[in-house]
Design an enzyme around this catalytic site. Structure first.
Site, PDB file in Angstrom:
ATOM      1  N   ASP A 208     -18.620  -9.192   4.957  1.00 26.69           N
ATOM      2  CA  ASP A 208     -18.130  -8.146   5.844  1.00 26.69           C
ATOM      3  C   ASP A 208     -19.155  -7.031   5.939  1.00 26.69           C
ATOM      4  OD1 ASP A 208     -17.483  -6.057   3.674  1.00 26.69           O
ATOM      5  OD2 ASP A 208     -16.249  -7.746   3.024  1.00 26.69           O
TER       6      ASP A 208
ATOM      7  N   GLU B 245     -41.377 -35.777   0.321  1.00 25.72           N
ATOM      8  CA  GLU B 245     -40.430 -34.664   0.431  1.00 25.72           C
ATOM      9  C   GLU B 245     -41.070 -33.355  -0.022  1.00 25.72           C
ATOM     10  OE1 GLU B 245     -36.134 -36.850  -0.282  1.00 25.72           O
ATOM     11  OE2 GLU B 245     -37.463 -36.528  -2.002  1.00 25.72           O
TER      12      GLU B 245
ATOM     13  N   ASN C 128     -15.911 -14.332  -8.056  1.00 30.82           N
ATOM     14  CA  ASN C 128     -15.420 -15.699  -7.912  1.00 30.82           C
ATOM     15  C   ASN C 128     -13.922 -15.882  -8.108  1.00 30.82           C
ATOM     16  OD1 ASN C 128     -17.636 -17.467  -7.206  1.00 30.82           O
ATOM     17  ND2 ASN C 128     -18.562 -16.846  -9.138  1.00 30.82           N
TER      18      ASN C 128
ATOM     19  N   PHE D 110       0.838  -1.205   0.000  1.00 28.68           N
ATOM     20  CA  PHE D 110       0.000   0.000   0.000  1.00 28.68           C
ATOM     21  C   PHE D 110       0.872   1.254   0.000  1.00 28.68           C
ATOM     22  CE2 PHE D 110      -1.908   3.414   2.602  1.00 28.68           C
ATOM     23  CZ  PHE D 110      -3.053   3.681   1.874  1.00 28.68           C
TER      24      PHE D 110
ATOM     25  N   TRP E  21     -25.036 -10.781  -6.484  1.00 27.69           N
ATOM     26  CA  TRP E  21     -23.812 -10.157  -7.002  1.00 27.69           C
ATOM     27  C   TRP E  21     -22.630 -11.026  -6.581  1.00 27.69           C
ATOM     28  CZ3 TRP E  21     -23.350  -4.724  -8.754  1.00 27.69           C
ATOM     29  CH2 TRP E  21     -22.021  -4.321  -8.970  1.00 27.69           C
TER      30      TRP E  21
ATOM     31  N   SER F 237     -19.272 -13.985  -2.800  1.00 23.31           N
ATOM     32  CA  SER F 237     -17.951 -14.132  -3.397  1.00 23.31           C
ATOM     33  C   SER F 237     -17.546 -15.585  -3.233  1.00 23.31           C
ATOM     34  CB  SER F 237     -16.927 -13.215  -2.717  1.00 23.31           C
ATOM     35  OG  SER F 237     -15.646 -13.393  -3.299  1.00 23.31           O
ATOM     36  N   GLY F 238     -17.993 -16.417  -4.182  1.00 22.80           N
ATOM     37  CA  GLY F 238     -17.809 -17.850  -4.004  1.00 22.80           C
ATOM     38  C   GLY F 238     -18.393 -18.272  -2.674  1.00 22.80           C
ATOM     39  N   GLY F 239     -19.554 -17.718  -2.365  1.00 25.66           N
ATOM     40  CA  GLY F 239     -20.140 -17.902  -1.037  1.00 25.66           C
ATOM     41  C   GLY F 239     -19.673 -16.792  -0.124  1.00 25.66           C
TER      42      GLY F 239
ATOM     43  N   ASP G 243     -29.465 -18.382 -11.985  1.00 26.34           N
ATOM     44  CA  ASP G 243     -28.043 -18.247 -11.674  1.00 26.34           C
ATOM     45  C   ASP G 243     -27.201 -18.204 -12.954  1.00 26.34           C
ATOM     46  OD1 ASP G 243     -25.328 -18.973 -10.234  1.00 26.34           O
ATOM     47  OD2 ASP G 243     -26.769 -18.654  -8.619  1.00 26.34           O
TER      48      ASP G 243
ATOM     49  N   ASP H 299     -20.571 -21.398  -0.183  1.00 24.14           N
ATOM     50  CA  ASP H 299     -20.925 -22.320  -1.265  1.00 24.14           C
ATOM     51  C   ASP H 299     -21.101 -23.747  -0.754  1.00 24.14           C
ATOM     52  OD1 ASP H 299     -21.089 -20.494  -3.292  1.00 24.14           O
ATOM     53  OD2 ASP H 299     -19.129 -20.924  -4.165  1.00 24.14           O
TER      54      ASP H 299
END
Length: 732
Positions: free
Chosen positions: A534, A614, A480, A280, A477, A527-529, A366, A548
């Site tokens: 956050d 079911e 991945n 950074f 959104w 984001s891939g699950g 999806d 996921d």
């Protein structure tokens, strides 16, 4: 007033309902951290007695007072290059190449309401709910200022922190470290709780004694990541769910971060948290400002449970925004695990039709509906309908689904691009990659450079076009891959250290534009699950796909860790097929449903493949979730077991008035000739009486909390537990 000032404006007390945070500007202008803990009604500096420690130098101002050292004093915002050899929260490189920063107190201001942060998410609050303290610091040898900002939400036991760097000089400087939080704890014997993991196994709770030296949890992946979460807890060694001291910190940020803890030579603790400083660098030109992300702080002297309730409260009510922040969420079905890329209009309509018949509210289409997208090797970036799959276009499919009485949602991955796509062939320079180097692929895809305004404008335009083309009320959104090859042609070479943070700022700007333009659309982060779970994302998306991994057994552990900071209403959770596609495990459909009800409930399978028994269970599950939904999303959440250690995962929800409780969970394995498990409930009113649905036995709240409740006798593995209690009558 939640902020009090004494001693001619140099001693500050930030008080909430149960906590006190004290800081003080001393005679040299050094701002010391005095106390964060329970309310005491006392100046806690009486505990300070620091000796002359060898090789810990002294500021020039202190003359021959060798006991005064920045290397031993608890400081409010530590800086590098001036004799404090512990972790530093801030560092700059000046025009002459030097990198010392010696910040001294210049003044303060108290404001009504809660500060905001330009271009970034932060806790928001009404003027009568919060106060802001601003402490102004100045470097002793330059015109660099840092303003420490504190938001105090008194009734919620929450304090927030952020910092603003200001260059009042004539020459630019480079910020190389700008942490949001520096917290010194001069006393106590503390342990560290963090939340580690991997894709499909996020936020696993790990509690460890501190070692002398530095321990760190961080991400350098461009996102907050599956591997670590930007949250941390420090706790006393005797801390449990219901007793002991603990301090929690949650960074409101969705990019690369660092949390570092140092146990020092004097057994003091320093915690810093903020933007990952590795790689950074930010050029701060004359008259410019730089804002750090926010950290949310809370303290509990009665264990983790109270700490979690504080974070659930503030995230649900003061981070999440918009129409859906407190609204009941639709029960949805997502076609991903049912079809993957192999579908057409007829198959989608078949899944939606059966889902509608069983009571599902929304169909979510999806990955695979756009461009040339028959596998994950192509098509990303081409956000136009693949009419070979969806004959007649997206609007025709949406109207067909609506005719079944369902609303419609869609999957997008806006930040990504496939090399095999029309977008990449037209704009290869829009992808993040270093000239003359082959880029790293993740899931065969590259990342769009959303630090660029032209890229963000394009994405806003094309996504808006999709959302306007049909009656779409939900967007998943996704994101991945981790990011590498950091480079942007729009940044000067000497400022390439800004790109990671500029990427996050670009993401926030794009999300803010879209959520503002489409306020009636429910946006779910993914984001891939759970790779970007956050508080920063929750500011724009009131729920996030938790993982996921849809295996119910594994989800009890993932959702357990998630619950330490994040409310149930923010957790995306679905019932999927068995054998599970991630683990091959078979669990009963009722167990899968009970686990998924601890979130925004839904299904991820082709309901046509279920047998009649079911299907009847699905209808009943949806009915129960709609009955229990307000209690699940608005009640208080209690962790009644530790699924990482126990043979069962049990949790509960209790209404605010303590008139209703729902106990959910599963018993992992059944053993022969064993007693039934009993679990002590919490959060009930001791004087009230309760009855279990379908039963006649009356229990006092005190009995259920002191003695416990018997779990049902289990049969087989992964046995479901659901116990619903309602108030029977008040004890006379």
């Amino acid at each position: 007033m939640s902020i009090k000032v004494t001693e001619q404006g140099r001693n500050f007390y930030l008080e909430t309902l149960n906590t006190m945070y004290q800081l003080k500007a001393d005679e040299y202008g050094v701002v010391k951290h005095i106390w964060y803990g329970a309310k005491t009604g006392c100046d806690m500096e009486y505990l300070f007695d620091f000796p002359d420690v060898g090789f810990s130098g002294n500021i020039y101002d202190a003359g021959n007072t060798k006991e005064y050292s920045l290397d031993t004093l608890p400081l409010e915002y530590s800086c590098g290059g001036i004799g404090d050899y512990r972790l530093s929260a801030a560092a700059v490189t000046h025009a002459d190449g030097s990198n010392a920063l010696d910040l001294r107190f210049e003044g303060y201001e108290i404001k009504k309401g809660k500060y905001s942060i330009y271009g970034m998410p932060a806790v928001y609050a009404d003027e009568d709910e919060a106060e802001t303290l601003e402490i102004r610091l100045k470097d002793t040898a330059s015109d660099i200022y840092v303003i420490l900002k504190y938001g105090v939400l008194e009734s919620k036991d929450i304090i927030t922190r952020s910092a603003v760097f200001v260059n009042e000089g004539q020459k630019p400087v480079k910020i190389t470290k700008a942490f949001s939080l520096c917290l010194d704890i001069p006393q106590g014997d503390w342990e560290w709780v963090h939340f580690h993991g991997r894709h499909t196994m996020e936020r696993t709770v790990e509690r460890r004694p501190l070692i002398h030296g530095i321990q760190e949890s961080s991400s350098d992946r461009g996102t907050s990541s599956h591997q670590q979460n930007p949250t941390v807890i420090l706790c006393s060694k005797d801390c449990t769910e219901t007793s002991g001291e603990c301090i929690g910190a949650a960074l409101v940020y969705s990019g690369s971060f660092q949390t570092k803890i140092e146990l020092t030579q004097l057994n003091q603790i320093r915690l810093i948290a903020g933007i990952n400083c590795d790689g950074f660098g930010w050029e701060l030109k004359a008259k410019e400002e730089f804002y750090t992300p926010e950290v949310i702080l809370s303290y509990s002297c009665v264990g983790f449970e109270k700490l979690s309730h504080n974070f659930h409260n503030v995230i649900k009510n003061n981070i999440c925004r918009g129409k859906y922040k407190l609204a009941e969420r639709p029960v949805l079905i997502n076609n991903w695990e049912a079809t993957y890329f192999d579908f057409d209009s007829e198959r989608i309509e078949s899944i939606a039709r059966e889902a509608s018949r069983l009571g599902v509210d929304m169909f979510v289409l999806d990955d695979g509906w756009f461009g040339k997208r028959d596998s994950d090797t192509s098509g990303l970036g081409d956000w136009f309908v693949n009419e070979n799959k969806l004959k007649g276009g997206l609007n025709q499919l949406v109207e067909k689904v609506k005719s079944y009485g369902m609303s419609f949602g869609i999957w997008l991955e806006p930040e990504m691009v496939s090399e095999d796509s029309e977008l990449y062939r037209k704009h290869p320079d829009w992808a993040i990659k270093i000239p003359n180097r082959k880029p790293m692929r993740g899931r065969y895809q590259l990342v769009l450079d959303i630090t660029r305004k032209d890229v963000r404008d394009y994405l806003f335009e094309v996504i808006s076009g999709v959302l306007k083309s049909a009656d779409i009320t939900y967007v998943k959104w996704d994101m991945n891959r981790s990011i590498s090859d950091w480079y942007s042609a729009k940044l000067p070479a000497e400022n390439m250290g800004e790109i990671r943070h500029r990427y996050v700022l670009g993401l926030y700007e794009l999300l803010d534009r879209l959520t503002s333009a489409f306020p009636n659309v429910l946006f779910e982060g993914c984001s891939g699950g759970g790779g970007r779970f956050d508080a920063g994302i929750l500011y724009y998306c009131p729920q996030i796909w938790c993982s996921d991994d849809t295996d119910a057994y594994e989800r009890t552990k993932i959702q357990y860790g998630t619950s330490f900071f994040y409310p149930v209403s923010t957790i995306g959770s679905h019932v999927s097929t068995v054998p599970n596609h991630q683990t091959g495990r078979k669990t009963p459909i009722e167990t899968r449903a009970i686990t998924a009800m601890s979130g925004s409930f839904g299904y991820e399978l082709d309901l046509n493949t279920l047998n009649n028994e079911e299907k009847a269970a699905v209808t009943e599950q949806i009915k129960r979730f709609k009955e229990y939904g307000p209690l699940i999303h608005n009640g208080k959440y209690y962790r009644l077991s530790n699924p990482l250690a126990d043979n069962y995962a049990i949790w509960s929800f209790v209404s605010e008035d303590c008139s209703e409780a729902l106990v959910h969970g599963m018993i992992f394995h059944t053993e022969p000739n064993m007693l039934r498990y009993s679990v002590k409930l919490r959060g009930l009113a001791p004087e009230k009486e309760y009855v279990i649905d379908g039963g006649e036995k009356v229990y006092t709240g005190r009995a259920l909390m002191e003695g416990g409740i018997l779990l049902p006798k289990s049969w087989g593995d992964f046995f479901p537990v659901e116990i619903h209690l309602k108030e029977y009558r008040a004890v006379k």
